[in-house]
Scaffold this active site. Structure first.
Site, PDB file in Angstrom:
ATOM      1  N   LYS A 121       0.811  -1.212   0.000  1.00 32.40           N
ATOM      2  CA  LYS A 121       0.000   0.000   0.000  1.00 32.40           C
ATOM      3  C   LYS A 121       0.851   1.271   0.000  1.00 32.40           C
ATOM      4  O   LYS A 121       0.340   2.363  -0.217  1.00 32.40           O
ATOM      5  CB  LYS A 121      -0.935   0.023   1.222  1.00 32.40           C
ATOM      6  CG  LYS A 121      -1.779  -1.221   1.365  1.00 32.40           C
ATOM      7  CD  LYS A 121      -2.488  -1.569   0.063  1.00 32.40           C
ATOM      8  CE  LYS A 121      -3.068  -2.965   0.107  1.00 32.40           C
ATOM      9  NZ  LYS A 121      -2.086  -4.043   0.239  1.00 32.40           N
ATOM     10  N   CYS A 192       8.388  -9.150  -1.518  1.00 30.13           N
ATOM     11  CA  CYS A 192       8.261 -10.593  -1.783  1.00 30.13           C
ATOM     12  C   CYS A 192       8.408 -10.903  -3.270  1.00 30.13           C
ATOM     13  O   CYS A 192       7.907 -10.178  -4.123  1.00 30.13           O
ATOM     14  CB  CYS A 192       6.945 -11.109  -1.237  1.00 30.13           C
ATOM     15  SG  CYS A 192       6.872 -11.004   0.581  1.00 30.13           S
ATOM     16  N   SER A 469      -4.446 -11.226  -2.277  1.00 30.60           N
ATOM     17  CA  SER A 469      -3.039 -10.893  -2.415  1.00 30.60           C
ATOM     18  C   SER A 469      -2.602 -11.131  -3.847  1.00 30.60           C
ATOM     19  O   SER A 469      -3.156 -11.984  -4.553  1.00 30.60           O
ATOM     20  CB  SER A 469      -2.209 -11.767  -1.470  1.00 30.60           C
ATOM     21  OG  SER A 469      -0.844 -11.730  -1.809  1.00 30.60           O
TER      22      SER A 469
END
Length: 553
Positions: A121, A192, A469
């Site tokens: 975000k 990630c 996600s």
């Protein structure tokens, strides 16, 4: 200079005195004041090294004749926030990030800004602030995490751990194997490693032209990332001198380019939510049907994790986002006349770009699909739209029809999944997780990973008014709008109702007659919303629906 308001003339003696109290000299105060917006913290692996990035940015600013002044904003790790009430705060933090940067930049009259985000975000929150402030701006991400090979020859990432939990719970792996993934899947700093939301947004910063080439793909641990940050610090001074501002770059055509690159890369579904919010700040038109128009004509060239085996380091080695853009541009899918933060047009930036590995970046002629990686579905279950990462859906699940298994919240659904109550063919419905009803529109990675880890991702669909996600794979359809808390049709789905999903036709329908839906509306009482205090309570009262970007106005 914008900063002259706090440093020029007799009346600004008190302001200059305060600046000198920080250690600035009179000569430094006279130079352009460059805000370095850092989201460093010691909790998020994507952010633990951002002090080093900021130092490099400041070195670049100093070398080019500016005075860098660093300040911080917050950053939440979606992975750590996943699966509990902390995820309610993830999307909501985007608005706080934009607001805090606005406060700092307006109050201290910076001349230009360098933004250092990395995770989910933080990137869109900073982009919203950049649009709102409209100063010369450049983005410098912290870079992606490396993906390491496991004993079976597969490459790991955070999603490997989530899916391992699902496998462990059904006895497919033992505790030792689970701990192996826990210890090795996330080897160090960086966002990630797959084409999850953070890396998607950092790549799209290149696509819209607000970041220098390679922003999205240089691994966090490479020394090139430090050199890249220094170059960005130098570049902001050039942007300042030429008065090239954020909204000179973030134009309507730039957003169209971003969507085309989004489709080619197969980015996270969250990009649709964030691009809508950023476009709102930029006062640029953005409509979900436009997403499908661009998806319909843009081929999917990459299948990075979770859609495939490749990770960000592979994309970097294959030529990066610029190589993907070159492939698109040569086939007429991009407007390359647009200005970028290099001070050059996109066409000039792409002159030397080339694809170095066709296994990672396919040609337009040999694309994975002639249509893009994301699709927006409409129908009786989602009159205002729903979003799916089409490139991560198994071929057999692109068209699916099955009975609804209805859950009023993520926790209830996860208990049913781990309890073995979900069967092949089911459509899991998780509702009251929307922007207002959640509140905060939680991601459902725990649920989708449980389904995948149990081997059901090619047989079970999941739909929700919450989000997914970027690590999610399978027939996971989110952002159902209107949401349940607003009285959307998802609120009136009953156990066993048949839901029809047709991704190639952009449809998602509840196969219940309008008369029956009307009767249910009259008979069923929506549950009262739980009252929250503090920021999340205020957020719930003012957040818009997902198709508008879940903005707060």
């Amino acid at each position: 200079m914008n900063s002259n308001r706090i440093k020029e003339g007799v009346s600004c003696a008190p302001h200059r005195s305060l600046l000198k109290a920080t250690g600035l000299t009179g000569a430094q105060i006279k130079k352009p004041l460059i805000g370095v917006v850092n989201s460093f913290n010691e909790i998020v692996p994507g952010h633990i090294h951002l002090q080093t990035i900021a130092r490099a940015v400041k070195d670049g600013v100093l070398a080019a004749g500016g005075t860098p002044l660093e300040f911080n904003t917050i950053g939440i790790c979606d992975g750590i926030a996943m699966g509990h009430e902390g995820m309610k705060y993830s999307l909501a933090s985007r608005e706080l990030i934009a607001d805090t940067i606005e406060c700092m930049a307006r109050a201290h009259c910076f001349d230009a800004l360098v933004f250092i985000p990395n995770c989910d975000k933080i990137v869109p929150g900073m982009l919203m602030a950049a649009c709102r402030l409209n100063l010369p701006s450049v983005f410098v991400s912290g870079g992606p995490m490396l993906s390491l090979c496991d004993a079976q020859g597969g490459y790991m990432d955070l999603n490997s751990v989530f899916e391992a939990v699902g496998s462990y719970n059904v006895g497919k792996i033992d505790r030792e194997r689970l701990e192996y993934y826990e210890d090795n899947a996330c080897p160090g700093c960086g966002s990630c490693a797959g084409m999850f939301t953070a890396n998607s947004m950092n790549c799209l910063c290149e696509a819209v032209g607000i970041a220098l080439p390679d922003n999205g793909t240089i691994p966090a641990v490479y020394s090139q990332r430090i050199r890249f940050a220094k170059a960005a610090g130098e570049k902001i001074m050039e942007l300042y001198e030429k008065d090239i501002r954020a909204l000179d770059i973030l134009t309507e055509k730039a957003f169209a380019n971003a969507l085309a690159v989004d489709m080619a890369l197969g980015c996270s579904t969250n990009t649709v939510l964030h691009l809508a919010a950023i476009a709102h700040e930029a006062k640029v038109p953005f409509d979900l049907r436009m997403v499908n128009e661009i998806s319909q004509r843009t081929p999917n060239l990459c299948r990075l994790a979770p859609a495939g085996e490749h990770h960000m380091q592979d994309l970097y080695s294959a030529g990066g986002v610029q190589a993907v853009m070159k492939e698109l541009a040569e086939n007429g899918y991009l407007d390359t006349s647009l200005m970028t933060v290099t001070g050059k047009t996109m066409a000039e930036n792409l002159e030397n770009a080339r694809v170095l590995d066709r296994r990672v970046i396919r040609s337009v002629q040999e694309s994975y699909s002639p249509t893009g990686g994301i699709a927006v579905l409409f129908g009786t279950l989602a009159p205002d739209g729903a979003v799916v990462k089409r490139s991560a859906v198994a071929e057999d699940m692109l068209v699916h029809r099955g009975p609804a298994r209805v859950f009023d919240g993520e926790e209830e659904a996860i208990r049913a999944i781990f309890g073995g109550k979900i069967r092949p063919g089911d459509v899991v419905v998780i509702r009251y997780e929307g922007p207002a009803g959640g509140p905060g529109m939680r991601e459902m990675l725990s649920a989708t990973s449980a389904i995948a880890g149990m081997g059901l991702d090619k047989e079970v669909a999941l739909v929700t008014d919450g989000r997914f996600s970027g690590a999610t794979r399978g027939a996971a359809i989110g952002h159902i709008s209107p949401e349940a808390a607003a009285g959307g049709n998802i609120a009136y789905v009953r156990e066993g109702d048949i839901i029809s999903i047709n991704i190639p036709e952009y449809r998602i329908d509840l196969l219940v007659s309008q008369e029956e839906l009307n009767r249910r509306r009259e008979e069923m009482l929506l549950p009262k919303r739980k009252k929250y205090s503090g920021y999340i309570g205020r957020y719930a009262k003012s957040v818009s629906s997902a198709e508008k970007g879940a903005i707060v106005s």
